[in-house]
Design an enzyme around this catalytic site. Structure first.
Site, PDB file in Angstrom:
ATOM      1  N   MET A 269      -3.886  14.024 -15.433  1.00 32.52           N
ATOM      2  CA  MET A 269      -3.410  15.283 -14.879  1.00 32.52           C
ATOM      3  C   MET A 269      -3.717  15.352 -13.385  1.00 32.52           C
ATOM      4  O   MET A 269      -2.918  15.849 -12.595  1.00 32.52           O
ATOM      5  CB  MET A 269      -4.059  16.466 -15.599  1.00 32.52           C
ATOM      6  CG  MET A 269      -3.966  16.421 -17.121  1.00 32.52           C
ATOM      7  SD  MET A 269      -2.287  16.290 -17.785  1.00 32.52           S
ATOM      8  CE  MET A 269      -2.209  14.576 -18.266  1.00 32.52           C
ATOM      9  N   ASP A 270      -4.887  14.838 -12.990  1.00 32.83           N
ATOM     10  CA  ASP A 270      -5.220  14.748 -11.568  1.00 32.83           C
ATOM     11  C   ASP A 270      -4.230  13.839 -10.840  1.00 32.83           C
ATOM     12  O   ASP A 270      -3.785  14.146  -9.730  1.00 32.83           O
ATOM     13  CB  ASP A 270      -6.633  14.205 -11.395  1.00 32.83           C
ATOM     14  CG  ASP A 270      -7.705  15.242 -11.651  1.00 32.83           C
ATOM     15  OD1 ASP A 270      -8.563  15.423 -10.783  1.00 32.83           O
ATOM     16  OD2 ASP A 270      -7.696  15.865 -12.724  1.00 32.83           O
ATOM     17  N   VAL A 271      -3.913  12.723 -11.454  1.00 32.43           N
ATOM     18  CA  VAL A 271      -3.002  11.766 -10.835  1.00 32.43           C
ATOM     19  C   VAL A 271      -1.611  12.385 -10.664  1.00 32.43           C
ATOM     20  O   VAL A 271      -0.984  12.265  -9.598  1.00 32.43           O
ATOM     21  CB  VAL A 271      -2.928  10.470 -11.667  1.00 32.43           C
ATOM     22  CG1 VAL A 271      -1.857   9.535 -11.121  1.00 32.43           C
ATOM     23  CG2 VAL A 271      -4.284   9.770 -11.679  1.00 32.43           C
TER      24      VAL A 271
END
Length: 367
Positions: free
Chosen positions: A167-169
């Site tokens: 999700m960060d990526v």
């Protein structure tokens, strides 16, 4: 590449925001990572593997997204430190922040405040759930809430978190896109911008075809291991004679026919149960059993060579250590004397220019 006098200030920690900062560093910008004196810097400085030294302040996780930066340790609650930050913000092109809604305002480093110092400033802000939800965003929680954990894993197994902070990526990639558009807009208009991305909306956008399986087809997706709900065999993993694993990604009927030819079983492609992708999806279990019985007759490397020669999409299931033996992976390594290798965030070549050599992730130093 971008001008070397471009200044990026990073008010972000963990992975999403810092990876955007490293992206700009790789493109040639000067990136200053503003670290919180009260917390001894980016929290990932304390996220260490059991095999890492307890004394290191640049562990592997921190090194994933902090190459090419300077570190400036400030206490933004201190008037003198805040003024030091303001002097930098007045000159900056981009600020990257990852504060919960309301926190930047409390620290007086929000977009409205900084825009008064620098009308051309572009401010990229990553939150967990958007401007109206003050919860902090944690990748594992967002994976759970947006369906990724439910969909990931074997059918009879438990929901499973992805092995990277996906999700960060995803949010980082969306912020990169937004900031690049904002820079283009500023070239045209001379005006700065506020660009906001949330982990939860980046994740929802990342559901892609699984999302439309529900929205369009009314099918609520379920765990399928590595299988694909609409294609077969696609993502399917098989074991070879030498007890190694490979994956197939058959996208059309011609590829399936060539696969069967390589496996010395052309009659399988002519069977009405397997002739079309639709029929293969309907008879997935039987198909996988037949293919496994055929594939186990071959050693992996021998079979992969034959499949590649016939343009059949297939690949070895590799450990991470094996990944970095690939020539494409070696091209993406960041190198610096007396520093361990890192990974580039920029995965493209621009005008055939060689990648910029970056300094290694900076140590934590209170000046």
């Amino acid at each position: 590449m971008i001008p070397s006098d471009m200044l990026v200030l990073e008010l972000a920690s963990v992975l999403a925001g810092p990876s955007v900062g490293q992206f700009f560093a790789e493109l040639g910008a000067r990136v200053i990572k503003i670290e919180n004196a009260g917390t001894k810097g980016d929290v990932t400085r304390s996220w260490k593997l059991h095999s890492e030294s307890p004394e290191t302040d640049t562990p592997a996780y921190f090194c994933a997204a902090n190459w090419g930066k300077e570190s400036l340790v400030l206490n933004l609650n201190d008037a003198q430190d805040l003024e030091q930050f303001y002097s930098l913000a007045a000159q900056a092109d981009v600020v990257i922040a990852s504060y919960k809604p309301g926190d930047a305002e409390k620290l007086k480093v929000d977009y409205s405040t900084l825009q008064q110092l620098n009308p051309k400033l572009i401010y990229g802000h990553i939150t967990g759930y958007g401007p109206d939800d003050a919860r902090a965003g944690y990748d594992a929680v967002v994976q759970a809430e947006t369906g990724f954990m439910y969909l990931n894993g074997e059918p009879e197994g438990k929901p499973t978190k992805m092995p990277v902070a996906l999700m960060d990526v995803l949010a980082a990639h969306q912020l990169k896109e937004g900031l690049l558009l904002a820079l283009w807009k500023r070239e045209r208009t001379g005006k700065g911008s506020y660009v906001h991305v949330s982990l939860v909306q980046a994740a929802i956008a990342g559901l892609a075809n699984q999302g439309t399986n529900w929205l369009v087809a009314g099918h609520n997706p379920q765990r399928m291991g590595s299988e694909h709900p609409s294609i077969a065999p696609y993502g399917s993993v098989y074991t070879t004679k030498d007890n190694k694993e490979l994956v197939l990604a058959i996208g059309d009927d011609r590829q399936f026919a060539r696969l069967c030819q390589v496996l010395c079983s052309p009659e399988t492609a002519e069977d009405s149960k397997f002739m079309t992708n639709y029929s293969r999806v309907q008879n997935r279990t039987e198909l996988n059993s037949i293919l496994q019985g055929l594939i186990v007759r071959f050693n992996r490397e021998e079979l992969l060579q034959k499949l590649h020669a016939q343009h059949v999409p297939a690949g070895a299931v590799q450990q991470v250590a094996e990944v970095f033996e690939m020539p494409q992976a070696k091209e993406m390594l960041l190198q610096y004397p007396r520093a361990k290798s890192g990974i580039r965030q920029v995965a493209f070549n621009l005008e055939q220019q060689a990648p910029r050599q970056l300094t290694p992730p900076p140590p934590y130093t209170r000046r």
